[in-house]
Structures are given as structure tokens and as C-alpha cells.
Write a protein that holds these residues in place. Structure first.
Motif, PDB file in Angstrom:
ATOM      1  N   ASP A  34       2.424   9.390  16.845  1.00 58.82           N
ATOM      2  CA  ASP A  34       3.825   9.704  16.541  1.00 58.82           C
ATOM      3  C   ASP A  34       4.319   9.080  15.243  1.00 58.82           C
ATOM      4  OD1 ASP A  34       3.985  11.130  18.966  1.00 58.82           O
ATOM      5  OD2 ASP A  34       4.576   9.330  20.074  1.00 58.82           O
ATOM      6  N   ALA A  35       3.434   8.451  14.461  1.00 63.47           N
ATOM      7  CA  ALA A  35       3.849   7.919  13.159  1.00 63.47           C
ATOM      8  C   ALA A  35       4.040   9.078  12.188  1.00 63.47           C
ATOM      9  CB  ALA A  35       2.818   6.947  12.627  1.00 63.47           C
ATOM     10  N   ASN A  36       4.952   8.932  11.227  1.00 67.57           N
ATOM     11  CA  ASN A  36       5.267  10.047  10.322  1.00 67.57           C
ATOM     12  C   ASN A  36       4.995   9.742   8.857  1.00 67.57           C
ATOM     13  OD1 ASN A  36       7.340   8.289   9.769  1.00 67.57           O
ATOM     14  ND2 ASN A  36       8.940   9.546  10.707  1.00 67.57           N
ATOM     15  N   ARG A  37       4.311   8.647   8.562  1.00 70.44           N
ATOM     16  CA  ARG A  37       3.970   8.361   7.172  1.00 70.44           C
ATOM     17  C   ARG A  37       2.606   7.699   7.082  1.00 70.44           C
ATOM     18  NH1 ARG A  37       7.831   3.234   5.382  1.00 70.44           N
ATOM     19  NH2 ARG A  37       7.223   1.832   7.085  1.00 70.44           N
ATOM     20  N   CYS A  38       1.938   7.943   5.962  1.00 69.70           N
ATOM     21  CA  CYS A  38       0.648   7.317   5.664  1.00 69.70           C
ATOM     22  C   CYS A  38      -0.412   7.616   6.723  1.00 69.70           C
ATOM     23  CB  CYS A  38       0.806   5.801   5.500  1.00 69.70           C
ATOM     24  SG  CYS A  38       1.928   5.318   4.173  1.00 69.70           S
ATOM     25  N   GLN A  39      -0.386   8.805   7.288  1.00 68.76           N
ATOM     26  CA  GLN A  39      -1.348   9.188   8.318  1.00 68.76           C
ATOM     27  C   GLN A  39      -2.436  10.123   7.787  1.00 68.76           C
ATOM     28  OE1 GLN A  39      -0.902   7.801  11.735  1.00 68.76           O
ATOM     29  NE2 GLN A  39       0.207   6.592  10.199  1.00 68.76           N
ATOM     30  N   GLU A  40      -2.205  10.761   6.652  1.00 70.57           N
ATOM     31  CA  GLU A  40      -3.146  11.739   6.129  1.00 70.57           C
ATOM     32  C   GLU A  40      -4.314  11.057   5.416  1.00 70.57           C
ATOM     33  OE1 GLU A  40       0.055  11.635   5.308  1.00 70.57           O
ATOM     34  OE2 GLU A  40       0.868  13.227   6.594  1.00 70.57           O
ATOM     35  N   ALA A  41      -5.467  11.708   5.453  1.00 67.53           N
ATOM     36  CA  ALA A  41      -6.622  11.222   4.698  1.00 67.53           C
ATOM     37  C   ALA A  41      -6.393  11.458   3.207  1.00 67.53           C
ATOM     38  CB  ALA A  41      -7.880  11.936   5.166  1.00 67.53           C
ATOM     39  N   GLY A  42      -7.009  10.627   2.383  1.00 70.45           N
ATOM     40  CA  GLY A  42      -6.862  10.779   0.949  1.00 70.45           C
ATOM     41  C   GLY A  42      -6.799   9.444   0.251  1.00 70.45           C
ATOM     42  N   ALA A  43      -6.349   9.479  -1.001  1.00 70.21           N
ATOM     43  CA  ALA A  43      -6.276   8.251  -1.806  1.00 70.21           C
ATOM     44  C   ALA A  43      -5.004   7.477  -1.497  1.00 70.21           C
ATOM     45  CB  ALA A  43      -6.329   8.601  -3.292  1.00 70.21           C
ATOM     46  N   TYR A  44      -5.174   6.164  -1.361  1.00 70.22           N
ATOM     47  CA  TYR A  44      -4.033   5.258  -1.203  1.00 70.22           C
ATOM     48  C   TYR A  44      -4.129   4.184  -2.283  1.00 70.22           C
ATOM     49  CZ  TYR A  44      -2.746   7.490   3.158  1.00 70.22           C
ATOM     50  OH  TYR A  44      -2.334   8.415   4.088  1.00 70.22           O
ATOM     51  N   TYR A  45      -3.013   3.585  -2.605  1.00 65.71           N
ATOM     52  CA  TYR A  45      -2.947   2.699  -3.753  1.00 65.71           C
ATOM     53  C   TYR A  45      -2.431   1.318  -3.348  1.00 65.71           C
ATOM     54  CZ  TYR A  45      -3.371   7.211  -5.983  1.00 65.71           C
ATOM     55  OH  TYR A  45      -3.810   8.458  -6.332  1.00 65.71           O
ATOM     56  N   VAL A  46      -3.104   0.283  -3.884  1.00 67.56           N
ATOM     57  CA  VAL A  46      -2.681  -1.100  -3.669  1.00 67.56           C
ATOM     58  C   VAL A  46      -1.888  -1.547  -4.895  1.00 67.56           C
ATOM     59  CG1 VAL A  46      -3.425  -3.475  -3.313  1.00 67.56           C
ATOM     60  CG2 VAL A  46      -4.679  -1.602  -2.228  1.00 67.56           C
ATOM     61  N   LEU A  47      -0.682  -2.028  -4.659  1.00 70.13           N
ATOM     62  CA  LEU A  47       0.180  -2.484  -5.744  1.00 70.13           C
ATOM     63  C   LEU A  47       0.397  -3.986  -5.628  1.00 70.13           C
ATOM     64  CD1 LEU A  47       0.944   0.620  -5.286  1.00 70.13           C
ATOM     65  CD2 LEU A  47       3.060   0.073  -6.466  1.00 70.13           C
ATOM     66  N   LEU A  48       0.281  -4.685  -6.762  1.00 64.70           N
ATOM     67  CA  LEU A  48       0.555  -6.119  -6.830  1.00 64.70           C
ATOM     68  C   LEU A  48       1.697  -6.346  -7.806  1.00 64.70           C
ATOM     69  CD1 LEU A  48      -3.061  -7.594  -7.115  1.00 64.70           C
ATOM     70  CD2 LEU A  48      -1.679  -7.364  -5.053  1.00 64.70           C
ATOM     71  N   ILE A  52       0.862  -1.183   0.000  1.00 62.71           N
ATOM     72  CA  ILE A  52       0.000   0.000   0.000  1.00 62.71           C
ATOM     73  C   ILE A  52       0.896   1.229   0.000  1.00 62.71           C
ATOM     74  CG2 ILE A  52      -1.689   1.347   1.314  1.00 62.71           C
ATOM     75  CD1 ILE A  52      -2.890  -1.226   2.308  1.00 62.71           C
ATOM     76  N   GLU A  53       0.613   2.185  -0.895  1.00 63.94           N
ATOM     77  CA  GLU A  53       1.391   3.416  -1.006  1.00 63.94           C
ATOM     78  C   GLU A  53       0.476   4.625  -0.944  1.00 63.94           C
ATOM     79  OE1 GLU A  53       3.692   3.436  -4.558  1.00 63.94           O
ATOM     80  OE2 GLU A  53       5.004   1.773  -3.926  1.00 63.94           O
ATOM     81  N   ASP A  54       1.039   5.750  -0.486  1.00 65.05           N
ATOM     82  CA  ASP A  54       0.282   6.994  -0.521  1.00 65.05           C
ATOM     83  C   ASP A  54       0.533   7.708  -1.852  1.00 65.05           C
ATOM     84  OD1 ASP A  54       2.779   8.214  -0.372  1.00 65.05           O
ATOM     85  OD2 ASP A  54       2.528   8.912   1.696  1.00 65.05           O
ATOM     86  N   GLY A  55       0.008   8.912  -1.998  1.00 64.92           N
ATOM     87  CA  GLY A  55       0.106   9.625  -3.261  1.00 64.92           C
ATOM     88  C   GLY A  55       1.508  10.017  -3.659  1.00 64.92           C
ATOM     89  N   SER A  56       2.454  10.002  -2.714  1.00 63.13           N
ATOM     90  CA  SER A  56       3.836  10.347  -3.026  1.00 63.13           C
ATOM     91  C   SER A  56       4.704   9.103  -3.202  1.00 63.13           C
ATOM     92  CB  SER A  56       4.419  11.226  -1.913  1.00 63.13           C
ATOM     93  OG  SER A  56       4.429  10.534  -0.675  1.00 63.13           O
ATOM     94  N   ALA A  57       4.075   7.935  -3.339  1.00 63.22           N
ATOM     95  CA  ALA A  57       4.756   6.653  -3.541  1.00 63.22           C
ATOM     96  C   ALA A  57       5.510   6.181  -2.302  1.00 63.22           C
ATOM     97  CB  ALA A  57       5.693   6.718  -4.744  1.00 63.22           C
ATOM     98  N   THR A  58       5.127   6.694  -1.132  1.00 61.73           N
ATOM     99  CA  THR A  58       5.698   6.212   0.120  1.00 61.73           C
ATOM    100  C   THR A  58       4.995   4.913   0.507  1.00 61.73           C
ATOM    101  OG1 THR A  58       6.228   8.434   0.905  1.00 61.73           O
ATOM    102  CG2 THR A  58       6.046   6.700   2.576  1.00 61.73           C
ATOM    103  N   THR A  59       5.755   3.869   0.786  1.00 56.91           N
ATOM    104  CA  THR A  59       5.171   2.579   1.145  1.00 56.91           C
ATOM    105  C   THR A  59       4.695   2.590   2.587  1.00 56.91           C
ATOM    106  OG1 THR A  59       6.596   1.395  -0.420  1.00 56.91           O
ATOM    107  CG2 THR A  59       5.602   0.102   1.360  1.00 56.91           C
ATOM    108  N   CYS A  60       3.421   2.277   2.798  1.00 59.34           N
ATOM    109  CA  CYS A  60       2.869   2.185   4.145  1.00 59.34           C
ATOM    110  C   CYS A  60       3.237   0.849   4.781  1.00 59.34           C
ATOM    111  CB  CYS A  60       1.352   2.347   4.110  1.00 59.34           C
ATOM    112  SG  CYS A  60       0.777   3.857   3.287  1.00 59.34           S
ATOM    113  N   SER A  61       3.065  -0.237   4.043  1.00 65.70           N
ATOM    114  CA  SER A  61       3.480  -1.572   4.473  1.00 65.70           C
ATOM    115  C   SER A  61       3.411  -2.489   3.271  1.00 65.70           C
ATOM    116  CB  SER A  61       2.614  -2.103   5.621  1.00 65.70           C
ATOM    117  OG  SER A  61       1.370  -2.566   5.142  1.00 65.70           O
TER     118      SER A  61
END
Length: 258
Positions: free
Chosen positions: A55-69, A20-29
Motif C-alpha cells: 500500500d505504499a505510494n512512492r519509491c516502489q517502482e524498479a529503476g534508478a534511484y539516487y543518493v544525495l549528500l 534517496i530519491e527516485d527519478g522524479s526527485a521524490t524523496t524516499c527517506s
């Protein structure tokens, strides 16, 4: 979940990766559905998640997230496409503060099976039609290369013990020995991989595989450093999957919770 057709060639390096990635291509997990040491294609599954944490610093904002396979391997597998099943799960937020320290020990003694002997139940062909089991001893027949699915309800505070047997062969003295003859695997209600046992060496005589004792289901298990213990953080229907690499055999399964 990756679902290759029966008979599809696979290698131990083959896997289906999910992230799962956010809009900036940061991997959440991320997670990976792998075949491991098995020589036969079978359904495999894992999950990825986005978690809201203090205290988490990534993937905390609301918005679109992307599932990659992504399917990967070393090129030894066949070119056949794999079917894929996707499922979305949303975990409810906490109503009150919860522990943040994972348990370090838990009971390891399996409870005794109920009296009466095994009862017949036929496993399903996927997570969707898996056969529901409760505490007890169950009997089924499995074909070569077949995968059977069973669901077991495990509530908060309950602990799951699971094992499977392959019965004696009528021609045990002439039976061909097979490594990894039966794989027993467990998945969480979110279809995340929990644990498996593929150590069975079958020579025609009754053999058993069983999962290591897992902690009782609890929210704080998510903080465990051991992946199998951390996976026991969801209450609900856990799924046990069995796959055979041998000709048809009668198998018995034991599912116990407390």
C-alpha cells in the motif's frame, strides 16, 4: 559517514544529510549525521533507505534511484572539507508474513558482567577496522579528541546493553571539570544512528555513561514510533563509538546481550 579531520572546527548545527530519491526527485527517506552538542569534530553517520511496502505510494517502482549528500550548517564551522564513506546494504525480502506491530515494552534490567574483570581491547579508527567485542567488560585508553570503534554481534531476539566508564585521575583533586567528556554512541549494522549518551561531566573522579535499554532485535521494531527502537530492526554487527574530549584516560566498556 562524515569523517572530519581531527581538530576541524564544527558547530552543533553542522551536519551531513543523506537522502534517496527516485527519478522524479521524490524523496524516499532521509537521515542526518549530526555532531549535536559536542565541541569537537568526530566521525558521525546515518542512513537513508528505500523500502518496498504494501500500500505504499512512492519509491516502489524498479529503476534508478539516487543518493544525495548535502553538508549544511550556520557558517560557524571551518571551511575544511570532510571525508565521506558510503556503503550500500540490501535487506533480504521476507520469506513469510511478519508482525507489523512494534513492541511497547521490553526488559530493562542489564545482565551481570561475566566474572574475571575487564580485558584489554583497542578500538579501531572507523567502521571498517572496528574491534570485535562479545559479551563482557573491556578496557582501553583514549586520547583527547580521539574516536574509537567497536563491533558487537546482536542476533535476532538478542538485546544489547552498553556503557562506558572514565577512570579516576591520579590528580583528581586538581583536575579541571569537563562537560561532555565522553560520548558513547551506537549504530546499527546499516550504520544508521541508534542512540547516544553525551551527558558525562568529568571532574577527575570515575564517571559512567550508558545507553538506555533498547528492545531485542526484531523485524517489527521498524514500526516503532521511537527512532532508537525502530533502528533495532537489523541483526548483525552493531557498532559502538566512543569519543573523548579530555586528556588521555583509561576507559572501561561494558557490552552485554541476551
Amino acid at each position: 559517514m562524515a569523517v572530519p579531520e581531527p581538530g576541524t572546527k564544527v558547530d552543533y548545527m553542522d551536519k551531513l544529510e543523506v537522502s534517496i530519491e527516485d527519478g522524479s526527485a521524490t524523496t524516499c527517506s532521509d537521515g542526518a549525521a549530526e555532531f549535536g552538542s559536542a565541541s569537537y569534530a568526530r566521525p558521525v553517520a546515518d542512513h537513508a533507505s528505500r523500502r518496498i511496502e504494501k500500500d505504499a505510494n512512492r519509491c516502489q517502482e524498479a529503476g534508478a534511484y539516487y543518493v544525495l549528500l548535502e553538508r549544511s550548517g550556520d557558517g560557524a564551522a571551518g571551511p575544511e572539507p570532510w571525508d565521506v564513506e558510503l556503503r550500500f546494504v540490501s535487506e533480504p525480502g521476507l520469506k513469510a508474513a511478519a508482525p507489523t506491530q512494534a513492541p511497547e515494552s521490553w526488559p530493562s534490567a542489564s545482565p551481570a558482567a561475566p566474572a574475571g574483570g575487564p580485558q584489554k581491547r583497542h578500538g579501531g579508527t572507523s567502521f571498517h577496522d572496528s574491534m570485535g567485542l562479545s559479551q563482557g567488560e573491556w578496557q582501553d585508553t583514549i586520547k583527547p579528541g580521539e574516536t574509537l570503534f567497536y563491533r558487537v554481534p546482536v542476533d535476532w531476539g538478542q538485546q544489547l546493553f552498553a556503557g562506558a566508564d572514565l577512570a579516576n585521575s591520579p590528580a583528581a583533586d586538581d583536575a579541571q571539570s569537563v562537560s561532555n567528556a565522553l560520548v558513547l554512541a551506537l549504530y546499527s549494522p546499516s550504520r544508521g544512528f541508534v542512540d547516544d549518551d553525551s551527558s558525562m561531566y568529568y571532574d577527575g573522579k570515575q564517571k559512567t555513561v550508558s545507553l538506555d535499554p533498547l528492545p531485542p532485535v526484531a523485524y517489527e521494531n521498524r514500526y516503532a514510533s521511537d527512532d532508537s527502537a525502530a533502528a533495532m530492526r537489523f541483526a548483525g554487527w552493531s557498532t559502538s563509538r566512543s569519543r573523548s574530549a579530555r586528556r588521555s584516560r583509561r576507559r572501561s566498556a561494558r557490552t552485554r546481550s541476551r
